[in-house]
Structure formats: structure tokens, C-alpha cells
Scaffold this active site. Sequence first.
Site, PDB file in Angstrom:
ATOM      1  N   ARG A   1      46.044  45.852  -4.035  1.00 14.19           N
ATOM      2  CA  ARG A   1      45.136  46.964  -3.707  1.00 14.19           C
ATOM      3  C   ARG A   1      44.602  47.642  -4.963  1.00 14.19           C
ATOM      4  O   ARG A   1      43.466  48.113  -4.991  1.00 14.19           O
ATOM      5  CB  ARG A   1      45.880  47.986  -2.833  1.00 14.19           C
TER       6      ARG A   1
ATOM      7  N   ASP B   1      52.615  51.480   6.989  1.00 18.47           N
ATOM      8  CA  ASP B   1      53.793  50.689   6.598  1.00 18.47           C
ATOM      9  C   ASP B   1      55.025  51.168   7.372  1.00 18.47           C
ATOM     10  O   ASP B   1      55.882  50.376   7.770  1.00 18.47           O
ATOM     11  CB  ASP B   1      54.061  50.833   5.095  1.00 18.47           C
TER      12      ASP B   1
ATOM     13  N   ARG C   1      55.050  49.856  10.805  1.00 11.85           N
ATOM     14  CA  ARG C   1      55.456  48.444  10.771  1.00 11.85           C
ATOM     15  C   ARG C   1      56.975  48.343  10.638  1.00 11.85           C
ATOM     16  O   ARG C   1      57.612  47.512  11.291  1.00 11.85           O
ATOM     17  CB  ARG C   1      54.775  47.728   9.591  1.00 11.85           C
TER      18      ARG C   1
ATOM     19  N   HIS D   1      51.353  53.137  -1.233  1.00 11.50           N
ATOM     20  CA  HIS D   1      50.905  52.210  -0.186  1.00 11.50           C
ATOM     21  C   HIS D   1      50.482  50.951  -0.954  1.00 11.50           C
ATOM     22  O   HIS D   1      49.310  50.744  -1.257  1.00 11.50           O
ATOM     23  CB  HIS D   1      49.733  52.810   0.592  1.00 11.50           C
TER      24      HIS D   1
HETATM   25  P1  6V0 Z   1      34.137  47.028   5.516  1.00  7.13           P
HETATM   26  O1  6V0 Z   1      34.151  46.480   6.894  1.00  7.13           O
HETATM   27  O2  6V0 Z   1      33.543  46.221   4.415  1.00  7.13           O
HETATM   28  O3  6V0 Z   1      33.419  48.462   5.566  1.00  7.13           O
HETATM   29  C1  6V0 Z   1      33.211  49.268   4.458  1.00  7.13           C
HETATM   30  C2  6V0 Z   1      31.982  50.111   4.732  1.00  7.13           C
HETATM   31  O4  6V0 Z   1      31.828  51.049   3.668  1.00  7.13           O
HETATM   32  C3  6V0 Z   1      30.681  49.295   4.828  1.00  7.13           C
HETATM   33  O5  6V0 Z   1      30.060  49.527   6.075  1.00  7.13           O
HETATM   34  C4  6V0 Z   1      29.842  49.827   3.670  1.00  7.13           C
HETATM   35  O6  6V0 Z   1      28.457  49.838   3.952  1.00  7.13           O
HETATM   36  C5  6V0 Z   1      30.417  51.231   3.533  1.00  7.13           C
HETATM   37  N1  6V0 Z   1      30.091  51.876   2.252  1.00  7.13           N
HETATM   38  C6  6V0 Z   1      30.129  51.329   1.014  1.00  7.13           C
HETATM   39  N2  6V0 Z   1      29.735  52.251   0.114  1.00  7.13           N
HETATM   40  C7  6V0 Z   1      29.435  53.381   0.788  1.00  7.13           C
HETATM   41  C8  6V0 Z   1      28.976  54.664   0.423  1.00  7.13           C
HETATM   42  N3  6V0 Z   1      28.724  54.982  -0.857  1.00  7.13           N
HETATM   43  N4  6V0 Z   1      28.786  55.594   1.391  1.00  7.13           N
HETATM   44  C9  6V0 Z   1      29.023  55.301   2.676  1.00  7.13           C
HETATM   45  N5  6V0 Z   1      29.458  54.093   3.094  1.00  7.13           N
HETATM   46  C10 6V0 Z   1      29.664  53.146   2.165  1.00  7.13           C
HETATM   47  O7  6V0 Z   1      35.619  47.378   5.030  1.00  7.13           O
HETATM   48  P2  6V0 Z   1      36.831  47.849   5.971  1.00  7.13           P
HETATM   49  O8  6V0 Z   1      36.334  48.826   6.952  1.00  7.13           O
HETATM   50  O9  6V0 Z   1      37.566  46.662   6.441  1.00  7.13           O
HETATM   51  O10 6V0 Z   1      37.779  48.590   4.897  1.00  7.13           O
HETATM   52  C11 6V0 Z   1      37.409  49.852   4.367  1.00  7.13           C
HETATM   53  C12 6V0 Z   1      38.473  50.337   3.384  1.00  7.13           C
HETATM   54  O11 6V0 Z   1      39.695  50.606   4.093  1.00  7.13           O
HETATM   55  C13 6V0 Z   1      38.838  49.317   2.287  1.00  7.13           C
HETATM   56  O12 6V0 Z   1      38.970  49.981   1.041  1.00  7.13           O
HETATM   57  C14 6V0 Z   1      40.188  48.772   2.743  1.00  7.13           C
HETATM   58  O13 6V0 Z   1      40.966  48.283   1.674  1.00  7.13           O
HETATM   59  C15 6V0 Z   1      40.775  50.039   3.361  1.00  7.13           C
HETATM   60  N6  6V0 Z   1      41.934  49.852   4.233  1.00  7.13           N
HETATM   61  C16 6V0 Z   1      42.910  50.788   4.129  1.00  7.13           C
HETATM   62  C17 6V0 Z   1      44.074  50.672   4.867  1.00  7.13           C
HETATM   63  C18 6V0 Z   1      45.168  51.688   4.703  1.00  7.13           C
HETATM   64  O14 6V0 Z   1      46.288  51.513   5.206  1.00  7.13           O
HETATM   65  N7  6V0 Z   1      44.921  52.781   4.010  1.00  7.13           N
HETATM   66  C19 6V0 Z   1      44.236  49.594   5.783  1.00  7.13           C
HETATM   67  C20 6V0 Z   1      43.226  48.675   5.917  1.00  7.13           C
HETATM   68  C21 6V0 Z   1      41.994  48.733   5.128  1.00  7.13           C
END
Ligand code: 6V0
Length: 302
Positions: free
Chosen positions: A88, A148, A151, A175
Site C-alpha cells: 500500500r 482487518d 477479518r 493498515h
Molecule cells: P477506483 O475504482 O479506481 O476509483 C477511484 C476513483 O477516484 C475514480 O473514480 C477516480 O476518477 C477518482 N479520482 C481520482 N482522482 C480524483 C480527484 N482528484 N477527485 C475526485 N475523484 C478522483 O478505485 P477503488 O474505488 O477501488 O479504490 C479507491 C481507494 O480505496 C484506493 O486508494 C484503494 O487502495 C483504497 N482502498 C482502501 C481500503 C481500506 O481498507 N482503507 C480497502 C480497499 C481499497
Amino acid sequence: MVSHSRVAIVGAGAVGASLAYALMFKNICSEILIVDVSPDIVKAQVLDLADAASVSHTRIRGAAPEEAGQADIIVITAGAKQRDGEPRTKLIERNYRVLKNVIGSMQPIREDAVILMVSNPVDILTHIARKLSGLPANQVIGSGTYLDTTRLCVHLGEFFDVNPQSINAFVLGEHGDSQMIAWDAATIGGQPLTSFPEYQNIDKKKVSKIVSGKAMEIIRLKGATFYGIGACAADLVHTIVLNKKVVHPVSVFVEKYGVTFSMPAKIGWEGIQHVYDVPLNKEEEERLQASADALREIEQLY
Ligand code: 6V0
């Protein structure tokens, strides 16, 4: 519907949409605002989620970042996700830029708003969100090791044949790779886990690996994880909106360790209301310190 209940979700990808979906069926929000850098993603997610919203009776709509800055709770799920085999912490540079842009575009952020950080690496980004937003530390929370911990409890629930919700156990620290399980403080029905005869049969290293490695297993199989974090983030929002004062392990600045990472905290309207000090044995304390040291080194760069 209650006050403190307008929630903005910034980042409408898989995690943001899963959160919106889980949240709307709780029927606690007056409105859910969806924000993304891509207008097409906002439009598509709102159109799709609105079909579910008609069943759940929660209003959902797209919004500009400035409006998100005026919400009661701002959940940030924008940014890049891990690729298969990538830790991460590798995401920092990319997601630092995204977060800077997101916080900047929401200014001026309401002084009493609570920010819930979900994007990874969540501990470092929670630290950065606090600095960039200027909000007090208690109002900037990261989802941290809540996922976590769920889980872990599901795994232990199967092992001890008891409902996971009746297990009081925590994954603490980062995390990420340096997280640790507080085995000595874990209880079922008030009875220390260590006092159960079955405890001797737990392969603790294996359990730690299963818990910390689950995300990567899902990513390897389908490219991303989103339902689990969507449900956990919705639960945290629920706790804040209803001022439930439930204790969850979340990422927050912890005075004792001088770093932002997960410890159990009481959560309500103003965010963190209290951080608990979990009693650890010597080895556990050393592992948590090591987790703090690893994160502090990165935090100091931002
Ligand atoms: P995704 O499906 O690629 O969505 C990310 C979104 O962010 C996209 O729609 C982009 O357009 C949008 N985005 C990018 N830049 C900007 C911006 N400047 N302003 C507004 N929107 C923007 O990714 P997903 O939804 O799967 O994951 C999102 C994040 O969550 C990632 O960093 C993952 O690593 C994180 N997660 C965190 C977890 C946790 O336990 N904390 C668990 C799973 C994923």
C-alpha cells in the site's frame, strides 16, 4: 433521517459506490453527495445508485467539491489502488497528489465536518488530510484496521464457533504490512482468549498472514476489494451520524506513539471522542512500536 447526516463521498469508483450502496440502506442520511474528477463516473454511479435509492428512500445526487466541503461527513475514497503484489505504501506519491487536489478543491471545509479517509495508504493519508484540511485531529479519521479487525473476528469466530460480534479483539497499528494482533487483550464473553484450551492450537503467525494478506488475495483474483471496505466505512458513518459512541479500531493521531495509526477509539458526532490504550505484552508492545516507527519515518516526509 437525523441531523449530522449529509454525507459526501469523494471518489466514485468501486469503493465509493460500494460505500454509497451500503449506506443508503441504513436510511440514516438526509442526502448522499457523489463527487469525482470524472463527470461521466458521477453521472453513471448516480443513475445506477438512484435505482437503489428509490427502494431505500435515500436521496443521492452528484455534487461539486465545494459542496462536499460543506457536508457533515466527507468520506474520501479517491485515488489509485494497489496492483497485484504492490504494497500500500507504494501508492503514496500518486495518492498524495490526489488528496492535495481533493482537499484544495473542497475549501473552505466546514469547521465541524468530520473527514473519513479510506484511500490508501490510509494511515499516511489520514495524517496528510489532517495537515492539509487544518481540522482538529479528532475530526480526521482513517478507516485503518477496522476492516482487518473484522477479518480477524470472522476467522476467530469460525475457530471458536462463536458469533464474530461476540469477539473483542483488535488488529492495531498500520493498515498494512506492520500491523499486529493484540492477542493478550482479546476476549470472548469477558474471558481472555489466552485462557481457552483451544488458544494453544492457534497458529498465530498463520492467522496474522491470513488477515493481513486477504486484500492481496482478493486483488489477485479480481483486481480490487470494495464490498468489505464499503460496509466498514458505512458502519463508521453510521456511528458518527447517530453519535453511537461505539468503539472501533480506526486510524487517528495517537499521542502515546506520536503517529497516526489504528487504536480502538470511541466515535461520535465530533469524530474521535476517546482513544483507548490496549494492554499489550512485551512482544506485542515492541511490534506496535515498530509499526509506529515505520509509519513515522514516512509521515515526516509530508
Ligand atoms: P477506483 O475504482 O479506481 O476509483 C477511484 C476513483 O477516484 C475514480 O473514480 C477516480 O476518477 C477518482 N479520482 C481520482 N482522482 C480524483 C480527484 N482528484 N477527485 C475526485 N475523484 C478522483 O478505485 P477503488 O474505488 O477501488 O479504490 C479507491 C481507494 O480505496 C484506493 O486508494 C484503494 O487502495 C483504497 N482502498 C482502501 C481500503 C481500506 O481498507 N482503507 C480497502 C480497499 C481499497
